[in-house]
Scaffold this active site. Sequence first.
Site, short mmCIF file in Angstrom:
data_model
loop_
_atom_site.label_atom_id
_atom_site.label_comp_id
_atom_site.label_asym_id
_atom_site.label_seq_id
_atom_site.Cartn_x
_atom_site.Cartn_y
_atom_site.Cartn_z
CG ASP A 12 -1.80 1.23 1.32
OD1 ASP A 12 -2.44 1.56 0.30
OD2 ASP A 12 -1.86 1.89 2.38
CE1 TYR A 44 2.49 5.48 -3.45
CE2 TYR A 44 1.04 3.66 -4.01
CZ TYR A 44 2.31 4.14 -3.73
OH TYR A 44 3.37 3.26 -3.71
CB CYS A 75 -3.27 0.62 -2.48
SG CYS A 75 -3.27 2.38 -2.83
CB CYS A 186 -9.27 4.95 0.70
SG CYS A 186 -7.62 5.25 1.39
N1 DGL Z 1 -4.80 3.30 0.83
C1 DGL Z 1 -4.92 3.81 -0.46
C2 DGL Z 1 -6.19 3.43 -1.18
O1 DGL Z 1 -6.76 2.40 -0.92
C3 DGL Z 1 -4.29 5.09 -0.87
C4 DGL Z 1 -4.23 6.22 0.10
C5 DGL Z 1 -3.30 7.31 -0.37
O2 DGL Z 1 -2.10 7.08 -0.33
O3 DGL Z 1 -3.78 8.37 -0.78
O4 DGL Z 1 -6.64 4.15 -2.03
#
Ligand code: DGL
Length: 265
Positions: A12, A44, A75, A186
């Site tokens: 992740d 991300y 993720c 998320c």
């Molecule tokens: N945990 C991530 C997701 O499921 C991303 C969170 C991030 O880094 O903005 O989208």
Amino acid sequence: MAERSAPVGVMDSGVGGLSVLAEIQRLLPNESLLYVADCGHVPYGEKSADYIRQRCRHIARFFRAQGAKAMVLACNTATVAAVADLRALYPDWPLVGMEPAVKPAAAATRSGVVGVLATTGTLQSAKFAALLDRFASDVRVVTQPCPGLVERIESGDLSSEPLRQLLWGYVEPLLAAGCDTLILGCTHYPFLRPLLAQMVPADVAVIDTGAAVARQLQRLLGAHELLAQGPSRDTAFWTSAEPDALIAILPTLWRPSSNVQLLDV
Ligand code: DGL
């Protein structure tokens, strides 16, 4: 040819994927797990798809060098940016991505209005638009990007007053729109379930896809005759930021572990 006893790599942008790791360990206790938290590059959610694709390529290469028999993109944001690219690079390597639970939410809603909490990257992607076209044509879907939540969770904050206010600012418009089903799109957000439970009426369902990802991994490993027969080894962690920071937060989001190394990619 990978061995059944080889580990599964789970990644992740940071600590969010630990919510998925827990589901995998619950369903597949015999599997040995490697976890990469790309904390040096989190979040991300506001970064370009190109940037995320590069990070995922580095991490996939790292897992393969570690002998991983499969990879889980724990993720949603990384999945929309990179899963197709990784599948093209490694067509024979079992790879599990994840997406917001639009299909089960559309089936479950009684009000006909579903809310999605996710990152900007996930909500703006063509893959998410295709998911809505496919499964949500009969319901109204209200989307809510949530900048700032991931940073709070990464710092170990699951309950402060500023976090509560930030979260309420995202949830309140969804409730006002009549949503009776909220999708946590998320992998960081399941750690906010206790806080959400204090602000969302009991008849509003809050759903995520961690358990479904674990089941998909089980199916895929089974199809490749790669399910481990156990016993599993201690979960090993890598982070692209300071290992001490991950060691400090693991007791809150996982369990205490000092099996944490620096990921230098
Ligand atoms: N945990 C991530 C997701 O499921 C991303 C969170 C991030 O880094 O903005 O989208």
